[in-house]
Structure formats: structure tokens, C-alpha cells
Design an enzyme around this catalytic site. Structure first.
Site, PDB file in Angstrom:
ATOM      1  N   LYS A   8       0.840  -1.217   0.000  1.00 43.42           N
ATOM      2  CA  LYS A   8       0.000   0.000   0.000  1.00 43.42           C
ATOM      3  C   LYS A   8       0.867   1.257   0.000  1.00 43.42           C
ATOM      4  O   LYS A   8       0.631   2.189  -0.773  1.00 43.42           O
ATOM      5  CB  LYS A   8      -0.936   0.004   1.210  1.00 43.42           C
ATOM      6  CG  LYS A   8      -2.024   1.032   1.062  1.00 43.42           C
ATOM      7  CD  LYS A   8      -2.746   1.313   2.360  1.00 43.42           C
ATOM      8  CE  LYS A   8      -2.742   2.796   2.618  1.00 43.42           C
ATOM      9  NZ  LYS A   8      -2.307   3.208   3.908  1.00 43.42           N
ATOM     10  N   ASP A  54      -6.823   1.390   1.095  1.00 39.50           N
ATOM     11  CA  ASP A  54      -6.789   1.551   2.553  1.00 39.50           C
ATOM     12  C   ASP A  54      -8.130   1.085   3.118  1.00 39.50           C
ATOM     13  O   ASP A  54      -8.995   0.587   2.388  1.00 39.50           O
ATOM     14  CB  ASP A  54      -6.451   2.995   2.947  1.00 39.50           C
ATOM     15  CG  ASP A  54      -7.611   3.935   2.669  1.00 39.50           C
ATOM     16  OD1 ASP A  54      -8.599   3.514   2.014  1.00 39.50           O
ATOM     17  OD2 ASP A  54      -7.556   5.090   3.119  1.00 39.50           O
TER      18      ASP A  54
END
Ligand code: SF4
Length: 205
Positions: free
Chosen positions: A121, A139
Site C-alpha cells: 500500500k 486503505d
């Protein structure tokens, strides 16, 4: 509405509400963005933006950061949470940039994900926002919205990322991931939401 039609409609609404979403983490280059994203794990962007000016006043390059003690870094980032681990990773990461990348932030997923404390991420955010490469960082907000909008089954973030990438054109990914985050924070929080007035779910049921 079919899944692709839902996705198209959602993109239209997001473009209407958030036509030019700004990058939420303050930074001046790829290194300061990388550090800010690393700090944002389990912390709010607002808190990171409070903390980074003090840290970057002390060290805003890998050279300067690698010279700091872990404890000096930790003191500056204390209010972000997980500060001992983050401080260790920031120092080690800065040293690795010097040792293996001539002090530059690498612009590939492989090299970014090999840095201490940098997962997929974090690498995706840096690829997207520093290097303008197509990426879809997922997220908690994006994961939740994709499930609520029935664009993914919410099994895990990897699956959500794959599903969203299939539904939206590549050139829209970087903007879309920010748009979904802004939408989720304003309209679609984890607990309270109003499906009757919401500009998305009231239309795509
Ligand atoms: S109705 Fe609720 S779940 Fe659906 S987009 Fe709006 S806020 Fe999110």
C-alpha cells in the site's frame, strides 16, 4: 444495476463531488512523501501533517535522516503511534536508499517494497503520487466502500485492489483512490451513514 454500470455511475458522482482531490499528506519530494506515508500507518493524515514539519526540519533527505539516532527520530514522531518501529524503519530505510539507490527514492514496486516498513500500500501511494504511475492503494476506507458498493466481496485488500482495477480504467486509478478516500471520510464512515440521502447508494441499490 450491473456491477460495471454501478462502477461507472460511482465514478461520475465522485468526479462531481471531488473533481480535483488534493494529496492529503504534506511533502516536497518523493523522499518526504515516502516518510509521510510510512508514518500514516494506523495514524491520521492530519496528525502526520502536524508531525512531519518538525521531523523534516531536522532531516529532509536520506543523508541527513541516516545520521540521526533512532531515538531522535522517535521523539519527533512520538504522537503518530508505533513510533519505535516507525523510527527504526525510517533510519534503516534512509540508509538503504544511500547504500543501494544513490540516495534516490526508487520508482518501482519491487525496490520500494524491499525497503524496511514499506508494504504494497505504501509503495502504491508513492508510485501514484510521487511518480504518477498507475496504482490503486487500498486503505480501510476504500476496502469498506468497495464492499458496500458491491464492487468487491471484501474478502481482503488484495482482492479489492484486483476487483477495482478491473472495473475502472487505468488512467483513472490515481485520482479515483483519492476521491474514494475523501468520499468515505465525508459521507461513508465505518459506523454512521444515511443510505436514503447518500448520493451513491440511494441510486445504485
Ligand atoms: S449509503 Fe452508506 S454505504 Fe452507501 S455510499 Fe452512502 S454512505 Fe456509503
Amino acid at each position: 444495476m450491473r456491477k460495471q454500470e454501478r462502477a461507472n455511475f460511482i465514478a461520475e458522482v465522485l468526479n462531481e463531488y471531488f473533481p480535483a482531490p488534493p494529496i492529503p499528506l504534506d511533502h516536497k519530494d518523493s523522499f518526504t512523501l515516502l516518510i509521510a506515508v510510512l508514518l500514516s500507518a494506523q495514524c491520521t493524515d492530519a496528525r502526520v501533517n502536524i508531525v512531519t514539519p518538525g521531523l523534516f526540519a531536522l532531516a529532509d533527505t536520506p543523508e541527513k535522516m541516516a545520521l540521526l539516532d533512532v531515538e531522535e527520530i522517535r521523539e519527533k514522531i512520538q504522537s503518530c503511534g508505533l513510533s519505535p518501529t516507525k523510527a527504526r524503519n525510517i533510519k534503516a530505510l534512509s540508509q538503504q536508499l544511500l547504500d543501494f539507490h544513490r540516495g534516490e527514492t526508487p520508482a518501482t514496486f519491487e525496490d520500494l517494497e524491499a525497503l524496511p516498513g514499506v508494504g504494497h500500500k505504501t509503495a502504491s501511494v508513492v508510485m501514484s503520487q510521487a511518480f504518477h504511475q498507475p496504482a490503486f492503494p487500498v486503505d480501510t476506507h476504500i476496502h469498506r466502500c468497495a464492499k458496500r458498493w458491491k464492487l468487491s466481496d471484501g474478502k481482503n485488500v488484495e482482492k479489492t485492489e484486483r476487483d477495482l482495477k478491473r472495473l475502472f480504467p487505468k488512467e483513472s486509478w490515481n485520482k479515483l483512490h483519492l476521491q474514494i478516500i475523501y468520499f468515505a471520510r465525508q459521507f461513508c464512515p465505518a459506523k454512521k451513514h444515511d443510505p436514503d440521502t447518500c448520493p451513491i447508494c440511494s441510486q445504485v441499490a
